[in-house]
Each structure stands twice: as C-alpha cells, then as structure tokens.
Design a protein around this motif. Structure first.
Motif, PDB file in Angstrom:
ATOM      1  N   SER A 134       0.845  -1.190   0.000  1.00  0.00           N
ATOM      2  CA  SER A 134       0.000   0.000   0.000  1.00  0.00           C
ATOM      3  C   SER A 134       0.877   1.235   0.000  1.00  0.00           C
ATOM      4  O   SER A 134       1.951   1.248   0.590  1.00  0.00           O
ATOM      5  N   ASP A 136       0.213   5.332   0.864  1.00  0.00           N
ATOM      6  CA  ASP A 136      -0.794   6.214   1.445  1.00  0.00           C
ATOM      7  C   ASP A 136      -0.323   7.662   1.357  1.00  0.00           C
ATOM      8  O   ASP A 136       0.765   8.003   1.821  1.00  0.00           O
ATOM      9  N   LYS A 187      -7.604  -3.839   4.335  1.00  0.00           N
ATOM     10  CA  LYS A 187      -6.498  -4.530   3.673  1.00  0.00           C
ATOM     11  C   LYS A 187      -5.332  -4.736   4.626  1.00  0.00           C
ATOM     12  O   LYS A 187      -4.659  -5.782   4.585  1.00  0.00           O
ATOM     13  N   ARG A 188      -5.058  -3.772   5.493  1.00  0.00           N
ATOM     14  CA  ARG A 188      -3.955  -3.922   6.446  1.00  0.00           C
ATOM     15  C   ARG A 188      -4.169  -5.107   7.372  1.00  0.00           C
ATOM     16  O   ARG A 188      -3.204  -5.748   7.809  1.00  0.00           O
TER      17      ARG A 188
END
Length: 217
Positions: A134, A136, A187-188
């Motif tokens: 990811s 961010d 998702k984390r």
C-alpha cells in the motif's frame, strides 16, 4: 547503455501511445519526477491489475474512455531496503507507477502531483514498492476523491517489464488501484488478496473515480 529513464519512457510510449500532457516535480534530495498522461488508448484489453487475471471487472470493458497517468523518473535509482546500512547504486528493484481511471468523471488531472509524491517515496522515505503493498498519501488523490491510498498490483500486464543491462534489475511498471480509507484499513488486517477477492465478487469497477467502497461486512 542508454539512460534508464529514456528507455522507460520509450517502453511507456510503446505500450500506451503518445502522451498528450506531462508535468514535472522536483523534490528535495530526489531527481526530477514527471507524470505523463495518456488518453489515446493503445493498450488493448483491460490488463492493468483490476482483476487477478488481468481483465477488467466484467472481463470485457473497452479502453476507449480510460485515461492513464504514468510516472517517469522513479526508475532512475534502484529502490533499497530501508533497513540496509548501505544502498547499492546499481543493483536493486526499479519501478514506475501507472494509474488508470475512467475519463471525464472527476478532475483526475489533479492527481499528477500526488502521483509524483508516491514516485518519490522510495528516495525520500526508503519505501520499496512491491505487489500487494500500500502507498498512502494522507490526502485525496485528486480534489473530492474518496481515495487517499492505493494498492500496488502485479506488473507486466499493461506495460511489460523493461530489462536492463546486467547487473541492473529490470524496471517494473506497477498498476495502482485506488482504495477508500475503509478498504485500506481492511487490507492492512486481511491482506491484499482478500481485498481483491471482495472487489472481484462485487464486480467493482476499480477505474471509476466516483465509486463507493466495497462492502466489507
């Protein structure tokens, strides 16, 4: 050999056609990062990671209304493990980023600087970009966007890897899949594959800049 960035641009042009706009950003401590916009098609079927098999959510969407934004300059330096005491100036993974969205539905051209910020993150923050990871931003990808993070998808479907002379690693062109804040948090906990399965099951059009988050209940 020729400059890596020149070769990367040639690979992008070969896969996506001629760019119709470009912008450049320079960050302290990094080289020049450009973002190129492609609206002329030239990429064939949907193969930018929106499904595990490389097709679009319904397997048949045309590319005609898709605009693509690709970074250029991120591949100038290899990415290095932030825990490593020394960075190899030659060896190590190299990457560029590609974002695909449906045209005319939002002011996605304002994503150029945020994309440059993401492309600079390996040099600025020691991030190593890899599939399933990811990125961010902490702010919307473009004004009013429900997305402030992206999922890094598998490369090779939309733009083929660019092989370089040994001992350099190839340049990989990673598709970015925008995530809502709830999707990024989910998702984390559950992982990239689980989120992609949710998107697939819901028939999510990941290129829709106005889409709502998928049901994660």
């Amino acid at each position: 050999m020729s400059d890596v960035v020149e070769l990367a641009e040639a690979r992008l042009r070969g896969a996506l056609g001629e760019p119709d706009a470009r912008a450049a950003v320079t960050f302290l401590g990094t080289g020049r990062i450009e973002v190129l916009r492609f609206t002329g098609g030239g990429a064939g079927p949907d193969r930018d990671g929106s499904r595990p098999d490389g097709s679009g959510p319904d397997g048949s969407r045309p590319d005609g209304d898709v605009v693509r934004y690709a970074t250029l300059g991120m591949s100038r330096e290899p990415m290095s493990d932030p825990t490593s005491p020394t960075a190899d100036p030659v060896r190590g993974p190299r990457a560029e980023l590609v974002l695909s969205v449906r045209a005319g539905r939002a002011d996605t051209d304002k994503a150029l600087r945020p994309l440059a910020v993401l492309a600079a993150s390996p040099q600025v923050e020691g991030v190593v970009v890899a599939p399933g990871g990811s990125l961010d931003l902490g702010e919307p990808l473009w004004p009013g966007a429900p997305f402030s993070a992206v999922l890094v998808a598998e490369p090779g479907g939309l733009v083929e890897d660019l092989e370089l002379d040994e001992p350099m690693d190839p340049v990989r062109f990673f598709p970015l899949l925008p995530m809502t804040a709830n999707e990024a948090a989910w998702k984390r906990v559950h992982g990239a594959a689980a989120l992609q399965e949710r998107w697939l099951a819901a028939g999510t059009d990941l290129r829709d800049p106005l889409r709502a988050g998928v049901d994660l209940g």
